[in-house]
Design a protein around this motif. Structure first.
Motif, PDB file in Angstrom:
ATOM      1  N   GLU A  83       0.657   0.082   0.040  1.00  0.00           N
ATOM      2  CA  GLU A  83       0.524   1.208   0.565  1.00  0.00           C
ATOM      3  C   GLU A  83       0.833   1.705  -1.017  1.00  0.00           C
ATOM      4  N   SER A  84       1.911   1.324  -1.982  1.00  0.00           N
ATOM      5  CA  SER A  84       1.948   1.936  -3.073  1.00  0.00           C
ATOM      6  C   SER A  84       0.769   1.598  -3.889  1.00  0.00           C
ATOM      7  N   ARG A  87      -2.277   3.605  -3.466  1.00  0.00           N
ATOM      8  CA  ARG A  87      -1.804   5.216  -3.808  1.00  0.00           C
ATOM      9  C   ARG A  87      -2.130   5.256  -5.259  1.00  0.00           C
ATOM     10  N   GLN A  90      -6.193   5.122  -5.236  1.00  0.00           N
ATOM     11  CA  GLN A  90      -6.346   5.822  -4.828  1.00  0.00           C
ATOM     12  C   GLN A  90      -6.543   7.127  -5.879  1.00  0.00           C
ATOM     13  N   HIS A 129      -8.666   9.824  -0.272  1.00  0.00           N
ATOM     14  CA  HIS A 129      -8.518  11.587  -0.162  1.00  0.00           C
ATOM     15  C   HIS A 129      -9.947  11.545  -1.399  1.00  0.00           C
TER      16      HIS A 129
END
Length: 327
Positions: A83-84, A87, A90, A129
């Motif tokens: 997840e880190s 992000r 992204q 995103h």
């Protein structure tokens, strides 16, 4: 933890306990309904809270660790690390999209691979995103009667980007080199014509000012069957399992040969294939993003984030073994 060498499927967990015999799973998948497989004790863990990476559990309650088959790591990438990293990558994808829009670039990303190799899930993370007005998925269904009478590439040309856009092809014209070839949906003459002309077609795309990136998502045989089984018994994924998926079980070697021929005939200096080893979906997604961001020369790139992809996970057909298959 990285493996010191590539071995066959590990049939034990790190704590030494035996995992489910995958051969029984193969037979169950071929001959049983979803209800019958579930009655034998197979279940899916994390279908809602970990929707991107559900885990198949055997009758003993232990994970079916088929993902370790011929994989260079013994542990999956952790969710927190994933997840880190995701992000930060992204954020870089948004910078790349801003550059594409402001400079009028055109980008085509081709996502190919075996069934259940993780193409769609990776595209989803790329787009999570991004501005949807400039980044779209192209996932075409079976050709219509009219399309069957057109020039083969015509239906794909309609979906190529204009200035400032990205197109993500969830399967592409390379259907002809894979499923159409193996399942007999095209003639030998049509197949050979495709292999002869596709490098020219892609040259025309690139000569029009379009960046073309081609990714092949690799999955090992046992892990593919485990993912098919999840699709069969998990109600929210049953739509993903097609008759062609089931038919492919007995055609693994045919698909392998078709893939090798495709690499040999269509991986060119300007449009090379890059393989993404995706038995560990999280690690595959992260490294696919790294590869794409390294290719795009956008402004403001954070080189602490956009590091080169892991060479054990992403590479060309000449440099990266594909789960023990060679060419």
């Amino acid at each position: 933890e990285r493996r010191t060498g590539v071995s066959q499927t590990n049939e034990q967990r790190a704590d030494g306990r035996q995992v489910t015999d995958i051969d029984s799973l193969i037979e169950a998948f071929r001959s049983m309904s979803a209800e019958e497989i579930a009655a034998r004790g197979f279940t899916v863990e994390g279908t809602f809270d970990q929707v991107d990476d559900p885990i198949l559990l055997g009758p003993d309650g232990l994970p079916v660790n088929t993902w370790q088959e011929s994989y260079p790591y013994t542990e999956r990438m952790s969710r927190s690390e994933y997840e880190s990293l995701k992000r930060d990558l992204q954020v870089e994808l948004l910078k790349a999209q801003d550059w594409i829009k402001s400079t009028g670039q055109k980008v085509v990303l081709v996502f190919e691979g075996r069934d259940a190799a993780g193409k769609g899930g990776t595209i989803k993370r790329f787009l999570e995103h991004l501005d949807p007005r400039g980044a779209e998925v192209v996932a075409l269904s079976v050709p219509s009667q009219r399309e069957q009478g057109e020039w083969f590439f015509q239906r794909y040309v309609r979906h190529l980007p204009t200035r400032g856009e990205m197109r993500f092809f969830d399967r592409s014209w390379y259907n002809r080199a894979g499923v159409e070839r193996v399942m007999g949906y095209c003639t030998p003459e049509e197949y050979e014509e495709f292999l002869r002309t596709v490098p020219q077609f892609e040259e025309m795309i690139m000569n029009s000012g379009t960046t073309l990136i081609k990714l092949w998502f690799s999955v090992s045989r046992r892990e593919q069957i485990a993912r098919f089984t999840i699709r069969r018994i998990d109600p929210v994924r049953q739509w993903k399992l097609s008759p062609t998926d089931i038919a492919s079980l007995d055609r693994w070697d045919d698909y392998t040969q078709a893939k090798l021929t495709m690499f040999e005939r269509t991986s060119t200096e300007r449009a090379p294939w890059n393989i993404v080893r995706s038995n560990d979906k999280k690690r595959g997604r992260i490294n696919a993003m790294r590869h794409v961001l390294n290719v795009l020369p956008y402004e403001g790139k954070n080189l602490d984030v956009v590091v080169p992809p892991d060479p054990l996970i992403v590479g060309t057909p000449d440099t990266l073994p594909d789960h023990g298959e060679t060419w």
